[in-house]
Design a protein around this motif. Structure first.
Motif, mmCIF file in Angstrom:
data_model
loop_
_atom_site.group_PDB
_atom_site.id
_atom_site.type_symbol
_atom_site.label_atom_id
_atom_site.label_comp_id
_atom_site.label_asym_id
_atom_site.label_seq_id
_atom_site.Cartn_x
_atom_site.Cartn_y
_atom_site.Cartn_z
ATOM 1 N N GLU A 166 -4.415 -1.936 3.001
ATOM 2 C CA GLU A 166 -4.818 -0.532 2.967
ATOM 3 C C GLU A 166 -5.456 -0.121 4.291
ATOM 4 O O GLU A 166 -5.168 0.949 4.841
ATOM 5 N N TYR A 167 -6.335 -0.975 4.800
ATOM 6 C CA TYR A 167 -6.965 -0.679 6.093
ATOM 7 C C TYR A 167 -5.917 -0.579 7.202
ATOM 8 O O TYR A 167 -5.946 0.344 8.022
ATOM 9 N N LEU A 168 -5.011 -1.542 7.250
ATOM 10 C CA LEU A 168 -3.990 -1.531 8.292
ATOM 11 C C LEU A 168 -3.071 -0.323 8.156
ATOM 12 O O LEU A 168 -2.589 0.225 9.148
ATOM 13 N N GLY A 169 -2.834 0.081 6.907
ATOM 14 C CA GLY A 169 -1.991 1.254 6.677
ATOM 15 C C GLY A 169 -2.591 2.517 7.276
ATOM 16 O O GLY A 169 -1.861 3.452 7.629
ATOM 17 N N ALA A 170 -3.919 2.544 7.389
ATOM 18 C CA ALA A 170 -4.574 3.714 7.962
ATOM 19 C C ALA A 170 -4.220 3.905 9.426
ATOM 20 O O ALA A 170 -4.329 5.012 9.964
ATOM 21 N N LEU A 171 -3.794 2.829 10.093
ATOM 22 C CA LEU A 171 -3.449 2.935 11.513
ATOM 23 C C LEU A 171 -2.210 3.792 11.728
ATOM 24 O O LEU A 171 -1.968 4.255 12.850
ATOM 25 N N VAL B 203 -6.763 15.703 0.742
ATOM 26 C CA VAL B 203 -5.942 15.349 1.900
ATOM 27 C C VAL B 203 -5.031 14.169 1.573
ATOM 28 O O VAL B 203 -3.881 14.111 2.016
ATOM 29 N N ALA B 204 -5.533 13.228 0.774
ATOM 30 C CA ALA B 204 -4.702 12.091 0.373
ATOM 31 C C ALA B 204 -3.480 12.561 -0.408
ATOM 32 O O ALA B 204 -2.361 12.070 -0.203
ATOM 33 N N LYS B 205 -3.689 13.528 -1.278
ATOM 34 C CA LYS B 205 -2.566 14.064 -2.050
ATOM 35 C C LYS B 205 -1.579 14.783 -1.137
ATOM 36 O O LYS B 205 -0.353 14.651 -1.287
ATOM 37 N N GLU B 206 -2.087 15.520 -0.158
ATOM 38 C CA GLU B 206 -1.220 16.252 0.765
ATOM 39 C C GLU B 206 -0.376 15.317 1.624
ATOM 40 O O GLU B 206 0.788 15.596 1.917
ATOM 41 N N THR B 207 -0.976 14.217 2.034
ATOM 42 C CA THR B 207 -0.288 13.297 2.951
ATOM 43 C C THR B 207 0.482 12.210 2.222
ATOM 44 O O THR B 207 1.262 11.478 2.840
ATOM 45 N N GLY B 208 0.245 12.057 0.921
ATOM 46 C CA GLY B 208 0.956 11.052 0.145
ATOM 47 C C GLY B 208 0.488 9.636 0.403
ATOM 48 O O GLY B 208 1.269 8.687 0.228
ATOM 49 N N VAL B 209 -0.776 9.464 0.803
ATOM 50 C CA VAL B 209 -1.329 8.127 1.013
ATOM 51 C C VAL B 209 -2.598 7.983 0.196
ATOM 52 O O VAL B 209 -3.150 8.957 -0.306
ATOM 53 N N ARG B 210 -3.077 6.763 0.080
ATOM 54 C CA ARG B 210 -4.297 6.511 -0.693
ATOM 55 C C ARG B 210 -5.523 7.071 0.042
ATOM 56 O O ARG B 210 -5.554 7.134 1.272
ATOM 57 N N PRO B 211 -6.551 7.447 -0.712
ATOM 58 C CA PRO B 211 -7.761 8.019 -0.097
ATOM 59 C C PRO B 211 -8.404 7.109 0.954
ATOM 60 O O PRO B 211 -8.912 7.607 1.963
#
Length: 351
Positions: free
Chosen positions: A296-301, A255-263
């Protein structure tokens, strides 16, 4: 950043994620220097974060000391939670540990001094001690709330039946209520769905979810390196010791690869979306050791999983609910006269 009340039993407002302060300080061999803690706290503040979670035992009390210094002048902007049970120093004795009324009072006075504040917004009992009656814990919460030294009380890492018992006792005796529970929850640790989560939802308790990254496993980093909690702590961490955990990490990486974000962002985004589907507020407790980790945590928002991605992660990580849930699922159609679809599940579970 969005905000919620911490459960349905209180008007206590908190940010949608809580800043866990377990690494703040260096007395426990591994941790974060005060200058970096300042950068982390300032960034969390700038992002709109208001909920901080610490403990008297974190870094042998240094976490509270650092927060006390850094919160000077802005204490009222934050909801400050701390815990007691295990003491705060190497000279801990029998009288300075456990959940007794005596130790609760000692712990609160020490935490107030280290945190440089006159009250604690939420006091957690960190762990059950196997000795102290629930009646004594509730009396302690009530005494301290009446004195204005704490505003609310909660239970961390307690079995669901003990938390439910505490809620009922407090209500029956007119004592300060239990408003929340804290427990581990992530894509590799979902057993709270058997009893703890349904209990919290039914009783309207807030839920603080610690270790949303499974101790770092869900970042995928342990596949190429032992860096992090696995090497430094060797505890409170998950490893790929089962086929399911391997499948979960595979799903997160895909899913990380599909969305282009870190796991890591995918794993936290799933917990956040699971929290949104709950009928009671659930707040992930993030535990950055560096400013980069906080980002990274904030990016998850900002990460939004589509329905198919959420489903895949959900299916890969699901746990069997066991008894009595399995037999209930089997028998519901029979009990309802053979057609369960005629009955609508209440939006709020019955207590």
């Amino acid at each position: 950043m969005r905000y919620t009340t911490f459960g349905r039993r209180t008007g206590l407002r908190v940010s949608e994620v809580s800043l866990g302060a377990g690494t703040f300080g260096t007395r426990a061999r591994v941790g974060t220097e005060p200058d970096e803690v300042r950068r982390i706290l300032d960034r969390f503040d700038d992002a709109g974060g208001t909920f901080i979670d610490t403990s008297e035992s974190y870094q042998a009390g240094e976490s509270e000391e650092i927060l006390g210094e850094l919160l000077t002048g802005r204490r009222d902007r934050f909801t400050l939670a701390t815990k007691f049970s295990g003491g705060s120093g190497s000279d801990r004795g029998v009288a300075a540990t456990g959940n007794s009324l005596k130790n609760m009072r000692r712990a609160v006075e020490d935490s107030l001094r280290r945190l440089r504040t006159d009250h604690i917004d939420l006091l957690w009992v960190h762990f059950p001690d196997g000795v102290t009656p629930m009646e004594e814990i509730l009396r302690g919460f009530d005494d301290l709330a009446r004195q204005g030294k704490i505003l609310h009380g909660g239970l961390s890492n307690f079995p669901a039946w003990r938390s439910a018992h505490a809620v009922a006792l407090a209500e029956a005796r007119g004592l300060a209520p239990i408003i929340g529970v804290q427990f581990e929850y992530s894509l590799v640790e979902r057993t709270a769905e058997r009893e703890i989560l349904p209990m919290a939802e039914a009783l309207g308790l807030g839920g603080a979810l610690w270790s949303p990254l499974g101790g770092g496993l869900l970042t995928g980093k342990y596949r190429t390196s032992g860096e992090g909690r696995l090497r430094d702590w060797g505890r409170i961490v998950h490893t790929e010791d089962s086929r399911q955990k391997t499948a979960v990490v595979d799903a997160v990486l895909t899913v990380a690869k599909e969305t282009g974000v870190r796991p890591a962002r995918v794993a936290v985004a799933w917990v956040r979306e699971r929290a949104e589907r709950s009928v009671t507020p659930l707040v992930p407790v993030i535990g950055p050791r560096t400013l980069a980790q906080l980002e990274e945590y904030l990016g998850a928002l900002d990460v939004r999983l589509d329905a198919e991605q959420y489903r895949r992660l959900d299916e890969a990580s699901g746990v069997p609910l066991g008894q009595p849930h399995a037999v209930i699922a089997e028998q519901v159609p029979f009990v309802l006269g053979g057609d369960a679809s005629r009955f609508r599940t209440p939006a709020v579970p019955l207590a």
